[in-house]
Write a protein that holds these residues in place. Sequence first.
Motif: not given
Lengths: 243, 279
Positions: A51, A69, A77, A81, A83, A85, A94, A98, B157-158, B160-168, B176
Amino acid sequence: MLRIDRVSKRFENGLAALSPVDLTIERGEIVGLVGTSGCGKSTLLRIACGLETPTTGEVILDGEPVTEPRSEVGIVFQEPRLMPWLTVRQNVGFALSKFSKSRRGPLIDAALHKVGLTAFADALPQQLSGGMAQRAAIARALVARPSVLLLDEPFSALDAFTRLGLQDHLLDIWREDKPTLLFVTHDIEEALVLSDRIVVMRAKPGRIHAQYEIDLPRPRRRADPRLQVWKERLLQDLDLVAA
Amino acid sequence: MKALAFLGRGIKRSGLLGFVFPVLLLLVWESLSRFGIVRASLLPPPSAVALTLRDLARSGELLGHIEVTLMRVAFGFAGGTLAATVLGALTGYSDLWRRLLDPLLQAIRSIPSIAWVPLFVLWLGIFEASKDTLIAVGVFFPVYLNLMAGIQQVDRKLVEVARVHGYRGVALVRYVLLPATLPTYITGLRGGLGLGWMFVIAAELMGASEGLGFLLIDGQQTGRPAIIIASILLFGCFGKLSDMALARIGQRFTGWQDSFKAAKEKEANASDRSGLQAI
Ligand SMILES: Nc1ncnc2c1ncn2[C@@H]1O[C@H](COP(=O)(O)OP(=O)(O)OP(=O)(O)O)[C@@H](O)[C@H]1O
Ligand SMILES: [Mg+2]
Protein backbone atom coordinates in the motif's frame (compact mmCIF):
# COMPACT_ATOMS: atom_id res chain seq x y z
CA MET A 1 9.12 -16.41 2.12
CA LEU A 2 8.53 -12.74 2.82
CA ARG A 3 11.70 -10.67 2.76
CA ILE A 4 11.82 -7.06 3.84
CA ASP A 5 15.10 -5.93 2.40
CA ARG A 6 16.72 -2.75 3.75
CA VAL A 7 13.40 -0.96 3.74
CA SER A 8 13.36 2.62 4.94
CA LYS A 9 10.60 5.18 4.82
CA ARG A 10 10.76 8.93 4.95
CA PHE A 11 7.44 10.75 4.63
CA GLU A 12 6.99 13.90 2.55
CA ASN A 13 7.12 15.96 5.72
CA GLY A 14 10.65 14.72 6.28
CA LEU A 15 9.81 12.34 9.10
CA ALA A 16 11.99 9.24 9.05
CA ALA A 17 9.44 6.61 10.06
CA LEU A 18 11.71 3.66 9.31
CA SER A 19 15.47 3.55 9.09
CA PRO A 20 16.62 0.53 7.11
CA VAL A 21 14.74 -2.52 8.34
CA ASP A 22 15.70 -6.08 7.43
CA LEU A 23 13.29 -8.84 8.24
CA THR A 24 12.90 -12.27 6.68
CA ILE A 25 9.87 -14.35 7.50
CA GLU A 26 9.72 -17.98 6.50
CA ARG A 27 6.63 -19.45 4.91
CA GLY A 28 4.20 -20.41 7.64
CA GLU A 29 6.07 -18.61 10.37
CA ILE A 30 4.24 -16.53 12.98
CA VAL A 31 6.00 -13.31 13.83
CA GLY A 32 4.83 -10.89 16.50
CA LEU A 33 5.86 -7.25 16.19
CA VAL A 34 5.98 -5.16 19.35
CA GLY A 35 7.17 -1.65 20.01
CA THR A 36 6.10 1.64 21.48
CA SER A 37 3.51 3.80 19.78
CA GLY A 38 4.75 5.62 16.71
CA CYS A 39 7.80 3.43 16.09
CA GLY A 40 6.66 2.52 12.58
CA LYS A 41 4.90 -0.81 12.95
CA SER A 42 1.88 0.16 10.90
CA THR A 43 4.12 1.76 8.32
CA LEU A 44 6.12 -1.45 8.00
CA LEU A 45 2.94 -3.48 7.50
CA ARG A 46 1.64 -1.05 4.91
CA ILE A 47 4.87 -1.31 2.99
CA ALA A 48 4.86 -5.10 3.30
CA CYS A 49 1.45 -5.33 1.61
CA GLY A 50 2.26 -2.84 -1.11
CA LEU A 51 0.00 0.00 0.00
CA GLU A 52 2.96 2.26 0.66
CA THR A 53 6.17 2.41 -1.35
CA PRO A 54 9.39 2.33 0.64
CA THR A 55 11.84 5.19 0.22
CA THR A 56 14.67 2.72 -0.17
CA GLY A 57 14.83 -1.06 -0.26
CA GLU A 58 12.16 -3.51 -1.34
CA VAL A 59 9.76 -6.18 -0.19
CA ILE A 60 10.09 -9.56 -1.85
CA LEU A 61 7.43 -12.24 -1.64
CA ASP A 62 8.42 -15.67 -2.94
CA GLY A 63 11.06 -14.12 -5.17
CA GLU A 64 8.88 -11.38 -6.61
CA PRO A 65 9.03 -7.76 -5.52
CA VAL A 66 5.82 -6.41 -4.01
CA THR A 67 5.08 -3.05 -5.59
CA GLU A 68 1.32 -2.98 -5.20
CA PRO A 69 -1.31 -4.93 -3.25
CA ARG A 70 -1.57 -8.60 -4.18
CA SER A 71 -4.31 -11.07 -3.49
CA GLU A 72 -2.00 -13.50 -1.62
CA VAL A 73 -1.36 -10.85 1.01
CA GLY A 74 -4.23 -10.04 3.35
CA ILE A 75 -4.25 -7.33 5.97
CA VAL A 76 -6.35 -6.47 9.01
CA PHE A 77 -6.05 -2.77 9.70
CA GLN A 78 -5.90 -1.10 13.06
CA GLU A 79 -9.51 0.05 12.48
CA PRO A 80 -12.31 -2.14 11.11
CA ARG A 81 -12.72 -0.18 7.86
CA LEU A 82 -16.00 -1.79 6.86
CA MET A 83 -17.96 -0.42 3.91
CA PRO A 84 -20.85 1.38 5.65
CA TRP A 85 -23.27 0.62 2.81
CA LEU A 86 -22.71 -3.14 2.90
CA THR A 87 -24.10 -5.57 5.43
CA VAL A 88 -21.70 -7.64 7.50
CA ARG A 89 -22.18 -10.55 5.13
CA GLN A 90 -21.52 -8.39 2.08
CA ASN A 91 -18.48 -6.86 3.73
CA VAL A 92 -16.98 -10.29 4.27
CA GLY A 93 -17.95 -11.21 0.72
CA PHE A 94 -16.13 -8.08 -0.46
CA ALA A 95 -12.90 -10.10 -0.20
CA LEU A 96 -14.27 -12.85 -2.46
CA SER A 97 -14.82 -10.93 -5.68
CA LYS A 98 -12.69 -13.45 -7.56
CA PHE A 99 -14.69 -16.44 -6.29
CA SER A 100 -17.78 -17.80 -8.01
CA LYS A 101 -21.12 -16.87 -6.45
CA SER A 102 -21.85 -20.44 -5.39
CA ARG A 103 -18.58 -20.73 -3.50
CA ARG A 104 -19.00 -17.43 -1.69
CA GLY A 105 -22.00 -18.32 0.46
CA PRO A 106 -20.52 -21.23 2.40
CA LEU A 107 -17.16 -19.49 2.83
CA ILE A 108 -18.83 -16.38 4.26
CA ASP A 109 -21.02 -18.45 6.55
CA ALA A 110 -18.02 -20.30 7.91
CA ALA A 111 -16.01 -17.11 8.42
CA LEU A 112 -18.89 -15.40 10.22
CA HIS A 113 -19.47 -18.42 12.37
CA LYS A 114 -15.83 -18.47 13.46
CA VAL A 115 -15.93 -14.86 14.64
CA GLY A 116 -19.35 -15.33 16.22
CA LEU A 117 -21.24 -12.90 14.00
CA THR A 118 -23.74 -15.26 12.39
CA ALA A 119 -26.65 -13.50 14.06
CA PHE A 120 -25.47 -10.14 12.71
CA ALA A 121 -24.87 -11.24 9.14
CA ASP A 122 -27.48 -8.83 7.81
CA ALA A 123 -26.68 -5.92 10.10
CA LEU A 124 -25.04 -2.76 8.79
CA PRO A 125 -21.66 -1.74 10.23
CA GLN A 126 -23.20 1.24 12.04
CA GLN A 127 -25.27 -1.16 14.08
CA LEU A 128 -22.22 -3.04 15.38
CA SER A 129 -20.17 -2.42 18.50
CA GLY A 130 -16.49 -1.63 18.02
CA GLY A 131 -15.44 -5.17 18.85
CA MET A 132 -18.04 -6.69 16.54
CA ALA A 133 -16.91 -4.46 13.70
CA GLN A 134 -13.31 -5.54 14.21
CA ARG A 135 -14.38 -9.20 14.21
CA ALA A 136 -16.16 -8.62 10.92
CA ALA A 137 -12.95 -7.09 9.55
CA ILE A 138 -11.01 -10.13 10.72
CA ALA A 139 -13.51 -12.42 9.01
CA ARG A 140 -13.09 -10.42 5.82
CA ALA A 141 -9.31 -10.78 5.92
CA LEU A 142 -9.43 -14.50 6.66
CA VAL A 143 -12.21 -15.59 4.33
CA ALA A 144 -10.12 -15.67 1.17
CA ARG A 145 -7.31 -17.58 2.93
CA PRO A 146 -4.38 -15.40 1.91
CA SER A 147 -0.96 -17.06 2.12
CA VAL A 148 0.44 -14.08 3.99
CA LEU A 149 -1.65 -12.35 6.61
CA LEU A 150 -0.63 -9.04 8.14
CA LEU A 151 -2.52 -7.98 11.24
CA ASP A 152 -2.21 -4.54 12.78
CA GLU A 153 -3.31 -4.80 16.41
CA PRO A 154 -6.22 -6.95 15.32
CA PHE A 155 -7.51 -7.70 18.78
CA SER A 156 -6.76 -4.55 20.72
CA ALA A 157 -10.34 -3.26 20.49
CA LEU A 158 -11.78 -6.47 21.89
CA ASP A 159 -12.73 -7.59 25.35
CA ALA A 160 -10.50 -10.16 27.02
CA PHE A 161 -12.77 -13.15 26.35
CA THR A 162 -13.31 -12.43 22.69
CA ARG A 163 -9.63 -11.75 22.34
CA LEU A 164 -8.64 -15.15 23.72
CA GLY A 165 -11.22 -16.78 21.48
CA LEU A 166 -9.92 -15.04 18.39
CA GLN A 167 -6.30 -15.79 19.24
CA ASP A 168 -7.24 -19.45 19.27
CA HIS A 169 -9.20 -18.95 16.08
CA LEU A 170 -6.15 -17.44 14.43
CA LEU A 171 -4.08 -20.45 15.48
CA ASP A 172 -6.78 -22.78 14.12
CA ILE A 173 -6.62 -21.05 10.78
CA TRP A 174 -2.87 -21.21 10.86
CA ARG A 175 -2.95 -24.95 11.56
CA GLU A 176 -5.26 -25.50 8.62
CA ASP A 177 -3.32 -23.86 5.84
CA LYS A 178 -0.20 -22.50 7.50
CA PRO A 179 -0.27 -18.91 6.26
CA THR A 180 2.66 -16.66 7.08
CA LEU A 181 1.50 -14.39 9.91
CA LEU A 182 2.98 -11.03 10.81
CA PHE A 183 1.02 -9.32 13.53
CA VAL A 184 1.47 -6.15 15.53
CA THR A 185 0.40 -6.14 19.15
CA HIS A 186 0.75 -4.08 22.28
CA ASP A 187 -0.02 -7.14 24.36
CA ILE A 188 3.20 -8.95 25.18
CA GLU A 189 1.37 -11.99 26.46
CA GLU A 190 -0.48 -12.22 23.17
CA ALA A 191 2.81 -12.03 21.29
CA LEU A 192 4.27 -14.77 23.50
CA VAL A 193 1.32 -17.12 23.15
CA LEU A 194 1.12 -16.84 19.38
CA SER A 195 4.57 -16.18 17.97
CA ASP A 196 7.42 -18.32 16.72
CA ARG A 197 9.48 -15.18 16.82
CA ILE A 198 9.04 -11.78 18.42
CA VAL A 199 10.50 -8.68 16.82
CA VAL A 200 10.98 -5.64 19.03
CA MET A 201 11.00 -2.26 17.31
CA ARG A 202 12.15 1.09 18.64
CA ALA A 203 11.35 4.61 17.58
CA LYS A 204 13.33 7.61 16.34
CA PRO A 205 14.10 6.39 13.84
CA GLY A 206 11.92 3.28 13.58
CA ARG A 207 14.14 0.20 13.54
CA ILE A 208 14.38 -3.35 14.73
CA HIS A 209 15.94 -3.44 18.14
CA ALA A 210 15.92 -7.17 18.92
CA GLN A 211 14.46 -10.48 17.81
CA TYR A 212 13.73 -13.56 19.91
CA GLU A 213 12.85 -17.08 18.85
CA ILE A 214 10.16 -18.37 21.18
CA ASP A 215 10.79 -22.12 20.92
CA LEU A 216 8.04 -23.26 23.25
CA PRO A 217 5.65 -26.00 22.12
CA ARG A 218 2.05 -25.16 21.22
CA PRO A 219 -0.55 -24.93 22.58
CA ARG A 220 0.98 -22.60 25.12
CA ARG A 221 -0.59 -21.99 28.46
CA ARG A 222 -0.77 -18.35 29.38
CA ALA A 223 0.28 -19.14 32.93
CA ASP A 224 3.40 -21.05 31.82
CA PRO A 225 6.30 -19.83 34.00
CA ARG A 226 8.63 -19.89 30.98
CA LEU A 227 6.43 -17.25 29.39
CA GLN A 228 6.85 -15.09 32.47
CA VAL A 229 10.61 -15.14 32.03
CA TRP A 230 10.24 -14.00 28.43
CA LYS A 231 7.78 -11.37 29.46
CA GLU A 232 10.24 -9.84 31.90
CA ARG A 233 12.88 -9.82 29.19
CA LEU A 234 10.67 -8.13 26.61
CA LEU A 235 9.42 -5.51 29.01
CA GLN A 236 13.01 -4.61 29.68
CA ASP A 237 13.63 -4.29 25.97
CA LEU A 238 10.74 -1.91 25.67
CA ASP A 239 12.11 0.14 28.58
CA LEU A 240 8.97 -0.57 30.50
CA VAL A 241 10.85 -2.10 33.42
CA ALA A 242 14.03 -0.70 34.90
CA ALA A 243 16.91 -3.02 33.98
CA MET B 1 -64.41 16.26 24.33
CA LYS B 2 -63.59 12.57 24.38
CA ALA B 3 -64.40 12.24 20.71
CA LEU B 4 -62.10 15.16 19.95
CA ALA B 5 -59.27 13.59 21.92
CA PHE B 6 -59.87 10.36 20.06
CA LEU B 7 -59.75 12.17 16.74
CA GLY B 8 -56.57 13.92 17.83
CA ARG B 9 -54.87 10.65 18.60
CA GLY B 10 -56.06 9.17 15.33
CA ILE B 11 -54.52 12.03 13.35
CA LYS B 12 -51.31 11.75 15.28
CA ARG B 13 -51.02 8.06 14.45
CA SER B 14 -51.96 8.22 10.81
CA GLY B 15 -49.16 10.62 9.90
CA LEU B 16 -51.65 13.33 8.96
CA LEU B 17 -50.09 15.70 11.46
CA GLY B 18 -48.51 17.74 8.67
CA PHE B 19 -51.98 18.52 7.31
CA VAL B 20 -53.35 20.07 10.48
CA PHE B 21 -51.97 23.57 9.89
CA PRO B 22 -52.64 23.76 6.16
CA VAL B 23 -56.28 22.82 6.78
CA LEU B 24 -56.58 25.39 9.56
CA LEU B 25 -55.00 27.99 7.32
CA LEU B 26 -57.45 27.22 4.52
CA LEU B 27 -60.37 27.58 6.93
CA VAL B 28 -59.14 30.94 8.26
CA TRP B 29 -58.37 32.18 4.76
CA GLU B 30 -61.78 31.11 3.46
CA SER B 31 -63.62 32.83 6.28
CA LEU B 32 -61.55 36.01 5.99
CA SER B 33 -62.69 36.45 2.40
CA ARG B 34 -66.18 35.17 3.00
CA PHE B 35 -66.91 37.65 5.76
CA GLY B 36 -65.39 40.47 3.80
CA ILE B 37 -62.47 41.07 6.15
CA VAL B 38 -60.10 41.06 3.18
CA ARG B 39 -61.18 42.02 -0.29
CA ALA B 40 -61.86 39.00 -2.47
CA SER B 41 -60.54 40.92 -5.48
CA LEU B 42 -57.08 40.85 -3.85
CA LEU B 43 -57.22 37.58 -1.97
CA PRO B 44 -59.91 35.31 -3.34
CA PRO B 45 -61.01 32.51 -1.02
CA PRO B 46 -59.63 28.98 -1.58
CA SER B 47 -63.00 27.89 -2.92
CA ALA B 48 -62.71 30.49 -5.70
CA VAL B 49 -59.17 29.31 -6.45
CA ALA B 50 -60.43 25.75 -6.66
CA LEU B 51 -63.20 26.78 -9.04
CA THR B 52 -60.72 28.65 -11.23
CA LEU B 53 -58.50 25.57 -11.34
CA ARG B 54 -61.49 23.45 -12.30
CA ASP B 55 -62.46 25.80 -15.12
CA LEU B 56 -58.90 25.90 -16.43
CA ALA B 57 -58.71 22.13 -16.29
CA ARG B 58 -62.05 21.72 -18.08
CA SER B 59 -61.02 23.90 -20.97
CA GLY B 60 -57.89 21.77 -21.37
CA GLU B 61 -55.75 24.87 -21.01
CA LEU B 62 -54.29 23.86 -17.67
CA LEU B 63 -52.93 20.55 -18.82
CA GLY B 64 -51.16 22.26 -21.69
CA HIS B 65 -49.44 24.75 -19.38
CA ILE B 66 -48.42 22.06 -16.94
CA GLU B 67 -47.02 19.91 -19.69
CA VAL B 68 -44.95 22.73 -21.15
CA THR B 69 -43.47 23.66 -17.78
CA LEU B 70 -42.75 20.05 -16.86
CA MET B 71 -40.99 19.49 -20.16
CA ARG B 72 -38.83 22.58 -19.63
CA VAL B 73 -37.83 21.45 -16.17
CA ALA B 74 -37.19 17.94 -17.44
CA PHE B 75 -34.97 19.06 -20.33
CA GLY B 76 -33.12 21.63 -18.24
CA PHE B 77 -32.62 19.17 -15.40
CA ALA B 78 -31.40 16.44 -17.73
CA GLY B 79 -28.99 18.75 -19.52
CA GLY B 80 -27.65 20.38 -16.37
CA THR B 81 -27.28 17.05 -14.59
CA LEU B 82 -25.49 15.44 -17.50
CA ALA B 83 -22.94 18.22 -17.79
CA ALA B 84 -22.50 18.44 -14.02
CA THR B 85 -22.02 14.69 -13.70
CA VAL B 86 -19.33 14.53 -16.35
CA LEU B 87 -17.46 17.59 -15.09
CA GLY B 88 -18.00 16.77 -11.40
CA ALA B 89 -16.69 13.25 -11.86
CA LEU B 90 -13.69 14.56 -13.77
CA THR B 91 -12.76 17.21 -11.22
CA GLY B 92 -13.55 14.90 -8.32
CA TYR B 93 -11.33 12.04 -9.46
CA SER B 94 -8.49 13.92 -11.01
CA ASP B 95 -6.39 16.57 -9.36
CA LEU B 96 -5.20 17.77 -12.73
CA TRP B 97 -8.69 18.29 -14.10
CA ARG B 98 -9.79 19.98 -10.93
CA ARG B 99 -6.97 22.48 -11.12
CA LEU B 100 -7.74 23.03 -14.80
CA LEU B 101 -11.51 23.39 -14.64
CA ASP B 102 -12.67 24.22 -11.16
CA PRO B 103 -11.43 27.84 -10.95
CA LEU B 104 -13.25 28.69 -14.18
CA LEU B 105 -16.46 26.97 -13.07
CA GLN B 106 -16.32 28.69 -9.68
CA ALA B 107 -15.91 32.02 -11.42
CA ILE B 108 -18.91 31.31 -13.62
CA ARG B 109 -20.86 30.30 -10.57
CA SER B 110 -20.44 33.72 -9.02
CA ILE B 111 -22.31 35.29 -11.93
CA PRO B 112 -26.00 35.51 -10.98
CA SER B 113 -27.52 33.10 -13.45
CA ILE B 114 -30.29 35.45 -14.56
CA ALA B 115 -27.58 37.65 -15.99
CA TRP B 116 -27.14 35.07 -18.75
CA VAL B 117 -30.65 35.54 -20.05
CA PRO B 118 -29.98 38.28 -22.63
CA LEU B 119 -27.05 36.33 -24.00
CA PHE B 120 -28.99 33.08 -24.20
CA VAL B 121 -31.87 34.84 -25.92
CA LEU B 122 -29.49 36.40 -28.39
CA TRP B 123 -27.81 33.10 -29.12
CA LEU B 124 -30.64 30.66 -28.85
CA GLY B 125 -33.75 32.68 -29.59
CA ILE B 126 -36.70 33.41 -27.38
CA PHE B 127 -38.17 29.92 -27.54
CA GLU B 128 -37.44 26.70 -25.71
CA ALA B 129 -33.67 26.43 -26.19
CA SER B 130 -32.81 29.56 -24.24
CA LYS B 131 -35.19 28.63 -21.41
CA ASP B 132 -33.91 25.07 -21.17
CA THR B 133 -30.35 26.35 -21.11
CA LEU B 134 -31.06 28.79 -18.30
CA ILE B 135 -32.66 26.03 -16.25
CA ALA B 136 -29.72 23.75 -16.99
CA VAL B 137 -27.32 26.39 -15.68
CA GLY B 138 -29.31 26.56 -12.47
CA VAL B 139 -29.33 22.79 -12.08
CA PHE B 140 -25.66 22.44 -12.94
CA PHE B 141 -23.96 23.95 -9.91
CA PRO B 142 -25.49 22.11 -6.96
CA VAL B 143 -25.02 18.81 -8.80
CA TYR B 144 -21.48 19.62 -9.85
CA LEU B 145 -20.36 20.87 -6.44
CA ASN B 146 -21.89 18.00 -4.53
CA LEU B 147 -20.52 15.34 -6.84
CA MET B 148 -17.01 16.76 -6.79
CA ALA B 149 -17.02 17.14 -3.02
CA GLY B 150 -18.58 13.71 -2.59
CA ILE B 151 -15.88 12.01 -4.61
CA GLN B 152 -13.10 13.89 -2.87
CA GLN B 153 -14.48 13.03 0.54
CA VAL B 154 -14.55 9.29 -0.05
CA ASP B 155 -12.66 7.76 2.84
CA ARG B 156 -9.12 7.00 1.70
CA LYS B 157 -9.05 4.13 4.16
CA LEU B 158 -11.92 2.37 2.40
CA VAL B 159 -10.18 2.81 -0.92
CA GLU B 160 -7.16 1.09 0.59
CA VAL B 161 -9.29 -1.83 1.68
CA ALA B 162 -10.54 -2.14 -1.88
CA ARG B 163 -7.03 -1.98 -3.30
CA VAL B 164 -5.84 -4.67 -0.91
CA HIS B 165 -8.63 -6.90 -2.16
CA GLY B 166 -7.68 -6.36 -5.76
CA TYR B 167 -10.25 -3.77 -6.82
CA ARG B 168 -8.87 -1.52 -9.56
CA GLY B 169 -10.27 0.89 -12.13
CA VAL B 170 -13.87 0.22 -12.99
CA ALA B 171 -14.40 -2.22 -10.13
CA LEU B 172 -13.06 0.33 -7.66
CA VAL B 173 -15.44 2.95 -9.02
CA ARG B 174 -18.40 0.59 -9.14
CA TYR B 175 -18.02 -1.01 -5.73
CA VAL B 176 -16.50 1.72 -3.58
CA LEU B 177 -16.38 5.20 -5.08
CA LEU B 178 -19.90 5.12 -6.50
CA PRO B 179 -21.75 3.88 -3.41
CA ALA B 180 -19.67 6.16 -1.19
CA THR B 181 -20.47 9.19 -3.36
CA LEU B 182 -24.12 8.47 -4.03
CA PRO B 183 -25.63 10.14 -0.94
CA THR B 184 -23.95 13.49 -1.64
CA TYR B 185 -24.74 13.16 -5.33
CA ILE B 186 -28.41 12.71 -4.60
CA THR B 187 -28.35 15.70 -2.27
CA GLY B 188 -26.92 17.62 -5.21
CA LEU B 189 -29.61 16.33 -7.57
CA ARG B 190 -32.34 17.41 -5.19
CA GLY B 191 -30.79 20.85 -4.79
CA GLY B 192 -30.44 21.06 -8.55
CA LEU B 193 -34.05 20.15 -9.10
CA GLY B 194 -35.15 22.81 -6.62
CA LEU B 195 -33.17 25.43 -8.52
CA GLY B 196 -34.57 24.03 -11.77
CA TRP B 197 -38.05 24.93 -10.56
CA MET B 198 -36.89 28.37 -9.55
CA PHE B 199 -35.32 29.02 -12.91
CA VAL B 200 -38.26 27.76 -14.90
CA ILE B 201 -40.36 30.46 -13.27
CA ALA B 202 -37.71 33.05 -14.02
CA ALA B 203 -37.55 31.92 -17.63
CA GLU B 204 -41.30 31.91 -18.05
CA LEU B 205 -41.84 35.24 -16.33
CA MET B 206 -39.46 36.85 -18.77
CA GLY B 207 -41.45 35.96 -21.80
CA ALA B 208 -43.42 32.88 -22.63
CA SER B 209 -46.74 32.18 -24.24
CA GLU B 210 -47.32 28.96 -22.37
CA GLY B 211 -46.47 27.37 -19.06
CA LEU B 212 -47.32 27.88 -15.42
CA GLY B 213 -45.11 30.95 -15.26
CA PHE B 214 -47.03 32.42 -18.16
CA LEU B 215 -50.23 31.71 -16.27
CA LEU B 216 -48.88 33.72 -13.34
CA ILE B 217 -48.18 36.74 -15.52
CA ASP B 218 -51.45 36.34 -17.34
CA GLY B 219 -53.33 36.35 -14.03
CA GLN B 220 -51.55 39.53 -13.05
CA GLN B 221 -52.17 41.31 -16.33
CA THR B 222 -55.82 40.37 -16.48
CA GLY B 223 -56.36 41.14 -12.82
CA ARG B 224 -57.33 37.63 -11.75
CA PRO B 225 -55.59 36.84 -8.47
CA ALA B 226 -57.25 33.42 -8.33
CA ILE B 227 -55.19 32.36 -11.32
CA ILE B 228 -51.99 33.65 -9.74
CA ILE B 229 -52.65 31.77 -6.54
CA ALA B 230 -53.63 28.66 -8.46
CA SER B 231 -50.36 28.70 -10.40
CA ILE B 232 -48.33 29.24 -7.23
CA LEU B 233 -50.04 26.26 -5.65
CA LEU B 234 -49.37 24.16 -8.74
CA PHE B 235 -45.69 25.10 -8.68
CA GLY B 236 -45.58 24.07 -5.04
CA CYS B 237 -47.27 20.75 -5.72
CA PHE B 238 -45.11 19.79 -8.67
CA GLY B 239 -41.93 20.93 -6.97
CA LYS B 240 -42.74 18.85 -3.93
CA LEU B 241 -43.85 15.83 -5.94
CA SER B 242 -40.77 15.80 -8.14
CA ASP B 243 -38.51 16.16 -5.10
CA MET B 244 -40.31 13.31 -3.37
CA ALA B 245 -39.90 11.13 -6.44
CA LEU B 246 -36.18 11.88 -6.54
CA ALA B 247 -35.83 11.25 -2.82
CA ARG B 248 -37.66 7.94 -3.22
CA ILE B 249 -35.36 6.84 -6.03
CA GLY B 250 -32.35 7.96 -4.02
CA GLN B 251 -33.49 6.05 -1.01
CA ARG B 252 -33.33 2.80 -2.93
CA PHE B 253 -29.61 3.32 -3.35
CA THR B 254 -28.72 5.01 -0.10
CA GLY B 255 -31.04 3.09 2.18
CA TRP B 256 -28.07 2.19 4.39
CA GLN B 257 -27.83 5.81 5.46
CA ASP B 258 -31.50 6.17 6.14
CA SER B 259 -31.68 3.01 8.14
CA PHE B 260 -28.88 4.38 10.25
CA LYS B 261 -30.82 7.57 10.73
CA ALA B 262 -33.94 5.57 11.52
CA ALA B 263 -32.04 3.57 14.10
CA LYS B 264 -30.78 6.78 15.67
CA GLU B 265 -34.24 8.26 15.73
CA LYS B 266 -35.58 5.14 17.35
CA GLU B 267 -32.89 5.45 19.96
CA ALA B 268 -33.72 9.11 20.51
CA ASN B 269 -37.40 8.27 20.86
CA ALA B 270 -36.58 5.56 23.32
CA SER B 271 -34.60 7.96 25.47
CA ASP B 272 -37.47 10.45 25.17
CA ARG B 273 -39.82 7.90 26.56
CA SER B 274 -37.50 6.88 29.35
CA GLY B 275 -37.15 10.57 30.23
CA LEU B 276 -40.91 10.84 30.58
CA GLN B 277 -41.03 7.80 32.78
CA ALA B 278 -38.42 9.29 35.05
CA ILE B 279 -40.67 12.30 35.58
N1 LIG C 1 1.22 9.39 5.98
C1 LIG C 1 2.09 9.84 6.91
N2 LIG C 1 2.70 11.03 6.74
C2 LIG C 1 3.57 11.49 7.66
N3 LIG C 1 3.92 10.83 8.76
C3 LIG C 1 3.37 9.63 8.99
C4 LIG C 1 2.40 9.07 8.08
N4 LIG C 1 2.01 7.87 8.57
C5 LIG C 1 2.69 7.70 9.72
N5 LIG C 1 3.49 8.75 9.97
C6 LIG C 1 4.41 8.88 11.11
O1 LIG C 1 5.25 7.77 11.09
C7 LIG C 1 5.52 7.33 12.41
C8 LIG C 1 5.20 5.85 12.52
O2 LIG C 1 3.79 5.69 12.37
P1 LIG C 1 3.12 4.27 12.50
O3 LIG C 1 1.66 4.46 12.27
O4 LIG C 1 3.82 3.32 11.63
O5 LIG C 1 3.39 3.92 14.03
P2 LIG C 1 2.94 2.65 14.87
O6 LIG C 1 4.17 1.97 15.34
O7 LIG C 1 1.98 1.84 14.09
O8 LIG C 1 2.21 3.32 16.09
P3 LIG C 1 0.94 2.79 16.93
O9 LIG C 1 1.42 1.71 17.82
O10 LIG C 1 0.51 3.99 17.70
O11 LIG C 1 -0.07 2.34 15.93
C9 LIG C 1 4.70 8.19 13.33
O12 LIG C 1 5.55 9.14 13.92
C10 LIG C 1 3.70 8.88 12.44
O13 LIG C 1 3.46 10.17 12.88
MG1 LIG D 1 -0.03 1.44 14.20
